[in-house]
Design a protein around this motif. Structure first.
Motif, PDB file in Angstrom:
ATOM      1  N   TYR A 223       0.826  -1.209   0.000  1.00 17.79           N
ATOM      2  CA  TYR A 223       0.000   0.000   0.000  1.00 17.79           C
ATOM      3  C   TYR A 223       0.862   1.262   0.000  1.00 17.79           C
ATOM      4  CZ  TYR A 223      -3.881   3.012   1.638  1.00 17.79           C
ATOM      5  OH  TYR A 223      -4.834   3.987   1.764  1.00 17.79           O
ATOM      6  N   GLU A 224       1.943   1.241   0.807  1.00 14.23           N
ATOM      7  CA  GLU A 224       2.786   2.428   0.954  1.00 14.23           C
ATOM      8  C   GLU A 224       3.436   2.834  -0.370  1.00 14.23           C
ATOM      9  OE1 GLU A 224       2.798  -0.168   2.961  1.00 14.23           O
ATOM     10  OE2 GLU A 224       1.971   0.729   4.784  1.00 14.23           O
ATOM     11  N   VAL A 227       1.093   5.033  -2.266  1.00 14.01           N
ATOM     12  CA  VAL A 227       1.068   6.395  -1.722  1.00 14.01           C
ATOM     13  C   VAL A 227       2.266   7.196  -2.237  1.00 14.01           C
ATOM     14  CG1 VAL A 227       1.249   7.761   0.395  1.00 14.01           C
ATOM     15  CG2 VAL A 227      -0.197   5.709   0.350  1.00 14.01           C
ATOM     16  N   ASN A 231       2.439  10.534  -5.115  1.00 12.83           N
ATOM     17  CA  ASN A 231       3.108  11.807  -4.817  1.00 12.83           C
ATOM     18  C   ASN A 231       4.254  12.075  -5.784  1.00 12.83           C
ATOM     19  OD1 ASN A 231       2.010  13.161  -2.230  1.00 12.83           O
ATOM     20  ND2 ASN A 231       2.073  10.996  -1.686  1.00 12.83           N
ATOM     21  N   GLY A 253      -3.391   1.936  -2.516  1.00 11.20           N
ATOM     22  CA  GLY A 253      -2.673   3.015  -1.849  1.00 11.20           C
ATOM     23  C   GLY A 253      -2.627   4.268  -2.701  1.00 11.20           C
ATOM     24  N   GLU A 257      -4.487   7.858  -1.754  1.00  5.81           N
ATOM     25  CA  GLU A 257      -3.677   9.077  -1.658  1.00  5.81           C
ATOM     26  C   GLU A 257      -4.194  10.132  -2.636  1.00  5.81           C
ATOM     27  OE1 GLU A 257      -0.459  11.456  -0.148  1.00  5.81           O
ATOM     28  OE2 GLU A 257      -1.639   9.738   0.576  1.00  5.81           O
ATOM     29  N   LYS A 260      -7.000  11.955  -1.086  1.00  3.68           N
ATOM     30  CA  LYS A 260      -6.530  12.881  -0.061  1.00  3.68           C
ATOM     31  C   LYS A 260      -6.049  14.183  -0.682  1.00  3.68           C
ATOM     32  CE  LYS A 260      -3.839  11.509   3.211  1.00  3.68           C
ATOM     33  NZ  LYS A 260      -2.715  10.833   3.927  1.00  3.68           N
TER      34      LYS A 260
END
Length: 332
Positions: A223-224, A227, A231, A253, A257, A260
């Protein structure tokens, strides 16, 4: 049960009550055909009366193997492996095998300890899932089957058709007019990641799309990574319009993100995954490549329980599942 009452009922007790030797009881339990019917009935009557359960560890000492198999799992948090273990356990149970689940975390010391344990209890075979190809198994006498792991050619291997899967995703995105297509999750030390990344490159080339090195993000199957990938890609001056994720965990992920950061999937960005194990309640439903976990489990079980000495190398077909995470765009 009183404090003076014996708590363990063993083979010597059976022999004493049945009026036979402990060796005879052992033969009845481990190789019943080597004893007469009369002796078997006498011993089994005592075993049934006292609900005796043979010590499996001791029983294994009398044979070269036991009805147990092990699976070395790289990442227990990955739903793909959870689903695989469930399928494999059902198959093992139906065939009167015990499945041992070893959470190795791709750690050589853990794998060595688990391997030694499997040897000590004489497992019938070991399934190695994704991970680095250690030399622990190169000269081992254990029956080995590998899922998505590069290994000695003398071992059986099972894998999904990663090349075809990624090609189907690229073709799908291309038909939606996407030309700026990125890839997230390229771990060169893992076979699946290498195959999927290489297929991404060759599939773009087949459509005469320039390979932009900035569009390949190195990470892990988690998942990380999704993210971090979102980005990174959104920091580029020339942002991709679509991202191919090496698995569904990365895709999840990345999408979370994106929300968000107020980036709409699929209006601002199309996202696809790989595995086909995303919850139906995850929104938007991810367009992904579905691995046939049932067939994978059957093939792995057959590979390590079959009596044949010839290794098999199975490539399991995949299919595309169209979700709601992609959108057709206008050609520039």
């Amino acid at each position: 049960m009183s404090s003076n009452e014996k708590k363990y009922f063993g083979i010597r007790d059976i022999a004493k009550i049945a009026g036979v030797s402990t060796a005879t009881v052992s033969r009845v339990i481990n190789s019943p055909n080597s004893t007469s019917e009369a002796v078997r009935k006498k011993v089994m009557a005592v075993i049934d009366e006292y609900n005796y359960v043979p010590n499996q560890m001791a029983k294994n000492l009398f044979s070269k193997t036991s009805n147990s198999i092990a699976i070395f799992v790289y990442d227990m948090e990955n739903p793909f492996f959870t689903s695989l273990v469930k399928k494999l356990n059902n198959i093992a149970f139906k065939n009167k095998y015990t499945l041992l689940i070893c959470d190795t975390e791709n750690n050589i010391d853990k794998e060595r300890e688990y391997l030694n344990y499997c040897k000590s209890i004489r497992t019938s075979g070991i399934i190695l899932t994704e991970g680095v190809n250690y030399d622990l198994y190169s000269s081992d006498s254990q029956t080995i089957a590998c899922l998505d792991r590069s290994a000695d050619t003398k071992f059986s291997t099972v894998r999904s058709d990663n090349v075809k899967g990624i090609r189907m995703l690229i073709d799908y995105l291309y038909n939606l007019n996407h030309r700026k297509i990125a890839f997230a999750g390229a771990m060169d030390e893992f076979q699946t990641a290498t195959e999927r990344k290489n297929s991404y490159i060759s599939s773009l080339e087949s459509h005469d799309i320039h390979i932009n090195e900035n569009y390949i993000f190195t990470g892990h199957f988690n998942y990380e990574t999704g993210v971090k990938a979102l980005n990174y890609f959104w920091s580029l001056n020339e942002k991709p319009t679509a991202i191919v994720c090496a698995n569904d965990q990365i895709a999840k992920g990345l999408i979370m993100e994106a929300y968000k950061l107020n980036i709409s999937v699929p209006d601002d960005l199309s996202v696809v995954g790989f595995d086909g194990i995303v919850s139906p309640y995850f929104y938007p439903r991810i367009t992904t490549i579905e691995q046939n976990i049932k067939k994978i489990a059957k093939s792995l079980f057959k590979a390590i329980t079959s009596k044949t000495q010839t290794p098999v190398h199975d490539i399991i077909d995949v299919s595309i599942v169209i979700g709601e995470s992609c959108k057709k765009i206008d050609l520039e």
